[in-house]
Design an enzyme around this catalytic site. Structure first.
Site, mmCIF file in Angstrom:
data_model
loop_
_atom_site.group_PDB
_atom_site.id
_atom_site.type_symbol
_atom_site.label_atom_id
_atom_site.label_comp_id
_atom_site.label_asym_id
_atom_site.label_seq_id
_atom_site.Cartn_x
_atom_site.Cartn_y
_atom_site.Cartn_z
ATOM 1 N N HIS A 142 -5.407 -14.185 -46.642
ATOM 2 C CA HIS A 142 -5.327 -13.278 -45.717
ATOM 3 C C HIS A 142 -3.719 -12.777 -45.552
ATOM 4 C CE1 HIS A 142 -6.643 -12.050 -41.467
ATOM 5 N NE2 HIS A 142 -5.688 -11.075 -41.940
ATOM 6 N N HIS A 202 -0.984 -9.447 -45.525
ATOM 7 C CA HIS A 202 -0.879 -7.884 -45.285
ATOM 8 C C HIS A 202 0.386 -7.502 -46.080
ATOM 9 C CE1 HIS A 202 -3.823 -7.237 -41.999
ATOM 10 N NE2 HIS A 202 -3.496 -8.550 -41.774
ATOM 11 N N ASP A 252 -10.292 -5.876 -41.629
ATOM 12 C CA ASP A 252 -9.404 -6.667 -40.813
ATOM 13 C C ASP A 252 -8.371 -5.803 -40.111
ATOM 14 O OD1 ASP A 252 -8.017 -8.952 -39.969
ATOM 15 O OD2 ASP A 252 -6.479 -8.413 -41.039
ATOM 16 N N HIS A 264 -8.956 -15.666 -39.153
ATOM 17 C CA HIS A 264 -8.222 -16.483 -37.890
ATOM 18 C C HIS A 264 -8.774 -16.792 -36.645
ATOM 19 C CE1 HIS A 264 -8.998 -11.951 -37.195
ATOM 20 N NE2 HIS A 264 -7.635 -11.821 -37.657
ATOM 21 N N ASN A 309 -2.611 -10.694 -33.196
ATOM 22 C CA ASN A 309 -3.766 -10.439 -32.736
ATOM 23 C C ASN A 309 -4.968 -11.302 -33.807
ATOM 24 O OD1 ASN A 309 -6.036 -9.591 -31.294
ATOM 25 N ND2 ASN A 309 -6.400 -7.947 -32.562
ATOM 26 N N ASP A 317 -2.454 -14.926 -42.380
ATOM 27 C CA ASP A 317 -2.560 -13.628 -41.772
ATOM 28 C C ASP A 317 -0.969 -12.981 -41.818
ATOM 29 O OD1 ASP A 317 -3.002 -11.107 -40.338
ATOM 30 O OD2 ASP A 317 -3.828 -12.110 -38.648
ATOM 31 N N HIS A 342 6.375 -6.777 -39.703
ATOM 32 C CA HIS A 342 6.636 -5.525 -38.939
ATOM 33 C C HIS A 342 8.182 -5.443 -38.857
ATOM 34 C CE1 HIS A 342 2.855 -4.545 -37.697
ATOM 35 N NE2 HIS A 342 2.559 -6.021 -37.484
HETATM 36 O O1 DOR Z 1 -1.721 -9.590 -35.590
HETATM 37 C C1 DOR Z 1 -2.351 -8.953 -36.430
HETATM 38 N N1 DOR Z 1 -1.782 -8.148 -37.482
HETATM 39 N N2 DOR Z 1 -3.769 -9.157 -36.535
HETATM 40 C C2 DOR Z 1 -4.392 -8.160 -37.119
HETATM 41 O O2 DOR Z 1 -5.537 -8.237 -37.228
HETATM 42 C C3 DOR Z 1 -3.863 -7.341 -37.907
HETATM 43 C C4 DOR Z 1 -2.479 -7.515 -38.259
HETATM 44 C C5 DOR Z 1 -1.579 -6.371 -38.803
HETATM 45 O O3 DOR Z 1 -1.973 -5.590 -39.734
HETATM 46 O O4 DOR Z 1 -0.403 -6.285 -38.345
HETATM 47 ZN ZN ZN Z 2 -7.547 -9.829 -38.313
#
Ligand code: DOR
Ligand code: ZN
Length: 424
Positions: free
Chosen positions: A58, A60, A150, A230, A276, A303, A307
Site C-alpha cells: 500500500h 502512493h 483506494d 488500513h 484517512n 499507506d 504530501h
Molecule cells: O490518508 C490517506 N491518503 N488515505 C487515503 O485513502 C489516500 C491517501 C492519499 O492518496 O494521500
Molecule cells: Zn485508503
C-alpha cells in the site's frame, strides 16, 4: 561476482527458518544458504537479522501527475531505506491508472528509474468514479497486480458486487478502502473526545466498520477474495475475525501509525497526524495489536502517502489526508510490537514481507534457493532518531519526527544488488 552475507541471523517466514546462516548470492539470485560459505564480496551482517526484503502493498508514489509529492524514483529510494524491496503502488494518480497504457507507463518508468520492484495496482472503476468498471483483464495483461479505488470506496453495493465478481473472474486481487463517504463527509479526524476538545469535525468509526462488513459480505456473495486496507478500529478487527471464522476469503492490513499512535497525536493541530482513516483511540490500538497476534491481520502496509510541506502547512481541516511511512515502518514495528513482547521478531518479519506478498499473490517475501536476492539486513537493537530531512522521500509528512525508535536497516539488496547501505 558473487556476494556472501556472513555472520547474520537468518529469518525466513516461508519455511520458518530462524537461525545463524550465511547467504550466497550469484547472478542476483540466492545460490546457497548454510554455514561457513565463501564468496567474492563479503557483506558482514554481524549483530544483524538477514531476511526477505519487505513487501509493502500500500504505497502512493504519485507518478504521473503529482511529482512534487513523490516520484517512482524517490519513492523507491525511500522504500530501499526502509528495507522494502517490493511495493504495490496505488492508482489515485493524475490521470488515475485506469487503462492498460497507464499501467505500462508506470511499469516502464519503474524499470528505468526504480531501485526496487514497483508493481502497479490499477483502478477498479474508471477514473475512481465508482460508476463504471475498468477493463480488468486488460489491466492484468498489462502488468497490474491488483485493482483498487483506494482513496475512495465504491458506494453502490451493486457495482461493488460486480467489481468483486469481475476481479475474481479475471483472477486479480481487489484491495478495499472501506469508508462510507457520506457518513465521513466533512470530518478530519476521529470522532470523539479529542475532536470535541479541538473543535475539529470527526469521522465516526462506524464509517469504516459499516463498509468493512458490507464489502466482505459482497465478496462472499461473489465468491471472491477481498483484501481490507488500513484497518483502524477494534470493531473492524472483530468484523474481519468473525468473517475469517465463517470462511470468508478475506485478508487484511493495518499500518504502523495505527498501532503506535492514537488521536492524541493530533493535539496541537499537527497536520502530519492527519490521514484517512484517522488515528483512533487506545482500545483500537490494543485491538489492532491483538489482530496481528491472532492472525486476523495478515500484514503491515504503510499507506505511504506523501504530501508537500506547503500542502500540509495549512489549517488542520484544509490539509490533505496522508503521511509517509516507508522509512519508519520496520522501526515502528520493532518498537511497538516486538520490543513490548506482543509478537516475535519472526512474526514481525512475516507481517512485513510474506504476509503482504501472499495477500496480493505476488512472488516475493521468501528467500529460498533460486529466489531473487531481495534482502533486508537490519540491526534489531540499534536505536535512531527520526530526522525527516534525511528521508529519501520527496515529502516530510511524518508524525514521528524526533522520536527515537529501535531497529535500523543497514543494507537492502534488490536482485543481489545493494540498493541501500547505511554505512555509506
Ligand atoms: O490518508 C490517506 N491518503 N488515505 C487515503 O485513502 C489516500 C491517501 C492519499 O492518496 O494521500
Ligand atoms: Zn485508503
Amino acid at each position: 561476482m558473487s556476494i556472501i552475507i556472513k555472520h547474520g541471523y537468518f529469518i525466513n517466514p516461508s519455511d520458518n527458518t530462524s537461525a545463524p546462516r550465511d547467504l550466497l548470492i550469484e547472478k542476483g539470485k540466492v545460490a546457497e544458504i548454510g554455514t561457513g560459505l565463501t564468496g567474492d564480496e563479503v557483506l558482514d551482517a554481524s549483530g544483524c537479522v538477514v531476511c526477505p526484503g519487505f513487501v509493502d502493498i500500500h504505497c502512493h508514489f504519485r507518478e504521473p501527475g503529482f511529482e512534487s509529492k513523490e516520484t517512482i524514483a524517490t519513492g523507491s529510494r525511500a522504500a530501499a531505506r526502509g528495507g522494502v524491496t517490493t511495493v504495490v503502488t496505488m492508482a489515485n494518480t493524475s490521470p488515475a491508472i485506469d487503462n492498460a497504457g497507464l499501467v505500462e507507463l508506470v511499469i516502464r518508468r519503474a524499470s528505468a528509474e526504480a531501485c526496487i520492484n514497483v508493481l502497479p495496482a490499477a483502478c477498479a472503476t474508471k477514473g475512481l468514479s465508482g460508476t463504471e468498471i475498468t477493463e480488468m483483464a486488460d489491466l492484468k495483461a498489462a502488468g497490474a497486480v491488483a485493482v483498487t479505488d483506494d482513496g475512495h470506496d465504491i458506494s453502490s453495493s451493486k457495482l461493488m458486487r460486480h467489481v468483486l465478481e469481475y476481479a475474481n473472474m479475471v483472477g486479480i486481487p481487489f484491495l478495499s478502502h472501506c469508508e462510507d463517504e457520506q457518513l465521513a463527509a466533512g470530518g478530519s479526524m476521529n470522532e470523539g473526545y479529542m475532536a470535541t476538545l479541538l473543535g475539529i469535525p470527526g469521522i465516526p468509526k462506524a464509517a469504516e466498520e459499516i463498509r468493512i462488513d458490507r464489502n466482505i459480505r459482497l465478496a462472499e456473495l461473489a465468491g471472491a477474495h477481498i483484501h481490507i486496507q488500513h484497518v483502524t478500529t477494534a470493531g473492524g478487527v472483530d468484523i474481519i475475525r468473525q468473517a475469517k471464522k465463517r470462511g470468508a476469503r478475506v485478508t487484511a492490513e493495518s499500518a504502523p501509525h495505527y498501532f503506535s499512535l492514537t488521536e492524541d497525536a493530533v493535539s496541537g493541530f499537527n497536520t502530519n497526524a492527519k490521514m484517512n482513516p484517522p488515528l483512533r483511540e487506545k482500545e483500537d490500538v490494543q485491538a489492532i495489536i491483538e489482530g496481528f497476534r491472532d492472525g486476523t491481520l495478515d500484514c503491515i502496509a504503510t499507506d505511504h502517502a506523501p504530501h508537500t510541506p506547503t500542502e500540509k502547512r495549512v489549517e488542520f481541516t484544509d490539509a490533505p489526508f496522508g503521511i509517509v511511512g516507508l522509512e519508519t515502518s520496520l522501526a515502528l514495528t520493532i518498537t511497538h510490537l516486538v520490543k513490548p513482547g506482543h509478537i516475535s521478531l519472526e512474526h514481525a518479519i512475516r507481517l512485513l514481507s510474506l504476509g503482504g506478498a501472499r495477500a496480493c499473490q505476488i512472488d516475493a517475501g521468501s528467500l529460498h534457493i533460486g529466489a531473487g536476492a531481495d534482502i533486508a539486513i537490519f540491526d534489531p537493537e540499534a536505536s535512531w532518531t527520526v530526522n525527516t530531512l534525511e528521508f529519501a522521500s520527496k515529502s516530510r509528512n511524518s508524525p514521528f519526527l524526533g522520536q527515537t525508535l529501535q531497529g535500523r536497516v543497514m543494507y537492502t539488496l534488490h536482485n543481489g544488488k545493494i540498493v541501500y547501505n547505511a554505512t555509506q
